[in-house]
Design an enzyme around this catalytic site. Structure first.
Site, short mmCIF file in Angstrom:
data_model
loop_
_atom_site.label_atom_id
_atom_site.label_comp_id
_atom_site.label_asym_id
_atom_site.label_seq_id
_atom_site.Cartn_x
_atom_site.Cartn_y
_atom_site.Cartn_z
N CYS A 233 -91.14 1.40 -35.65
CA CYS A 233 -91.22 2.55 -34.75
C CYS A 233 -90.30 3.63 -35.30
CB CYS A 233 -90.83 2.17 -33.33
SG CYS A 233 -91.78 0.80 -32.61
N ALA A 234 -90.67 4.17 -36.45
CA ALA A 234 -89.75 4.98 -37.25
C ALA A 234 -89.44 6.33 -36.64
CB ALA A 234 -90.30 5.15 -38.66
N GLY A 237 -87.49 9.21 -38.46
CA GLY A 237 -86.98 8.56 -39.65
C GLY A 237 -85.48 8.46 -39.82
N GLY A 238 -84.69 8.62 -38.76
CA GLY A 238 -83.23 8.54 -38.91
C GLY A 238 -82.77 7.22 -39.50
N ASP A 257 -95.40 4.59 -37.45
CA ASP A 257 -95.33 5.18 -36.12
C ASP A 257 -96.75 5.55 -35.67
OD1 ASP A 257 -92.74 6.20 -34.44
OD2 ASP A 257 -94.51 7.37 -33.92
N ASP A 304 -87.38 -0.37 -33.60
CA ASP A 304 -86.58 0.55 -32.80
C ASP A 304 -87.47 0.94 -31.63
OD1 ASP A 304 -84.68 2.26 -31.87
OD2 ASP A 304 -84.98 3.79 -33.40
N CYS A 358 -82.22 2.08 -27.50
CA CYS A 358 -81.10 2.92 -27.08
C CYS A 358 -81.05 2.89 -25.55
CB CYS A 358 -81.22 4.34 -27.61
SG CYS A 358 -82.80 5.15 -27.27
#
Length: 427
Positions: A233-234, A237-238, A257, A304, A358
């Site tokens: 789940c890029a 792209g961080g 993604d 992610d 997060c």
């Protein structure tokens, strides 16, 4: 800062369901006449208003006023900025009788009134309260208060392009205080705000903006040169950038993604950073046929996962109120479970799967991992201390668990799982 511009921006945000940063970027693109100082003041005021959303709404209700951008701005100037009603009147022409009366009634009042419920004072939406209280217990108030403070600016250097020492020197030459991040090895923290356009290394791809917690999640994947890695789940792209830099140009990392726009931004950032051991893959869904065709071929897979974003409330205060509440959370939990199960198919025997969010909510974190392990006996949990011993000292237990109050990062959760190796053939 012209108040008419602030009211226009507030109205734009109020009438658009997109994330506030996207609305703000679009609004500013249409206002080329504004200088950097005015833009910074407008953004600061907007986010100040957003961080006081519940409390301003409580006061407007108490004053029997409508809850609109103009009313919020008036209340904010008195309750938060501390202006006297006379000063507000000079800046707001043609106040109505009700508005003038409200200003007079608010004069000298504390923002956090004794009658205000705790959840209102802490800006905690009702849909998340029970889970957060269960998670934090006696620390609930301290953690919610930490989520109200603006975050520092964290940067991550690209070690293939520069060094911490060089970037710290660049920031010092700009008159800015900066220091190494406490735990992320390639991070730099800048406590004060400044115009990012001034930072040359940001334009060159030598530096990226990335919260220290996000940097630690990427480091937890432990992507190594020569390996095949999937960032499932890029987004923009961080973490892909951080992992690709770790791989020193050797091996392959695939950024996946479902959003073509986010992947385009990811590809642009990878190119700017000079990271060529990468590719992007647009997926139709979490069960795209590409996943089945690549089954068991990756050494490392990072999920992610899309989540409630409760860990980013200090950075994105609007997400407290702009989501779909409990129903939206239930949908997210179901989606996370499907993504977890599908992405796990990519992991080769002996490979590792990192599930991260997060979020501060247990149902998106520990509960998800427990359910996955119960349904997938081929995987085992790898304790945090076995992967990153130095970080385990600040995050006790098997998982990476970071919070704003304890670690001065965004709230992050991550678990490392390992697929069993292929059984040895019989002798």
């Amino acid at each position: 800062m012209p108040l008419s511009d602030l009211l226009d921006l507030l109205a734009a945000v109020d009438g658009d369901p997109r994330p506030v940063d996207a609305v703000t970027s679009g609004w500013l693109r249409g206002r080329r006449d504004l200088d950097d100082e005015t833009r910074g003041a407008l953004i600061g005021a907007l986010y100040g208003l957003l961080r006081h959303h519940a409390r301003l709404g409580w006061w407007l209700d108490r004053m029997h006023m409508e809850d609109g951008p103009r009313e919020r701005a008036l209340a904010w100037l008195v309750l938060v900025e501390g202006l006297w009603p006379e000063a507000v009147t000079r800046r707001f022409p043609a106040l109505t009788e009700d508005e003038a009366g409200m200003l007079a009634d608010l004069k000298g009042q504390p923002l956090d009134h004794p009658d205000m419920p705790e959840t209102t004072r802490l800006e905690c939406p009702g849909w998340a309260e029970a889970s957060l209280r269960a998670r934090f217990g006696a620390a609930f108030a301290a953690e919610m208060a930490a989520c109200l403070a603006p975050p520092p600016l964290d940067l991550r250097i690209n070690p293939n392009r520069t060094t911490q020492k060089a970037v710290l020197r660049e920031l010092a030459d700009m008159g800015l205080r900066a220091e190494k991040t406490p735990h992320a090895p390639h991070g730099i923290r800048v406590p004060e705000r400044f115009s990012l356009a001034r930072l040359a290394s940001l334009k060159s791809g030598a530096v990226e903006i990335q919260d220290e917690g996000s940097q630690l999640v990427a480091a937890l994947v432990d992507a190594r040169p020569g390996e095949r890695v999937a960032d499932f789940c890029a987004g923009a792209g961080g973490k892909t950038l951080a992992m690709a830099a770790q791989m020193q140009g050797r091996g392959r990392i695939v950024a996946c993604d479902v959003s073509e726009g986010r992947l385009k931004r990811c590809a642009e950032r990878l190119k700017a950073a000079g990271l060529h051991n990468t590719e992007t893959r647009l997926l139709t869904s979490e069960t795209d046929k590409w996943v089945k065709r690549r089954k068991g071929t990756f050494d490392r897979v990072l999920i992610d996962a899309p989540c409630s974003g409760t860990g980013t409330w200090r950075r994105n205060p609007d997400t407290r109120w702009r989501g779909s509440g409990a129903a939206g959370l239930a949908d997210l939990v179901a989606l996370q479970s499907r993504i977890f199960a599908s992405a796990a198919r990519l992991v080769k025997p002996g490979g590792r799967l990192v599930y991260a969010t997060c979020s501060l909510l247990p149902e998106e974190n520990e509960v998800q991992v427990a359910a996955f392990l119960a349904a997938h006996p081929a995987f085992r949990l790898v304790p945090l201390g076995d992967v990153m011993p130095d970080i385990a000292s600040i995050s006790p237990g098997d998982f990476l668990s970071l919070t704003p109050a304890c670690h001065d990062t965004d709230g992050f959760f991550a678990a490392v799982l390992e697929r069993a190796s292929v059984p040895a053939p019989p002798a």
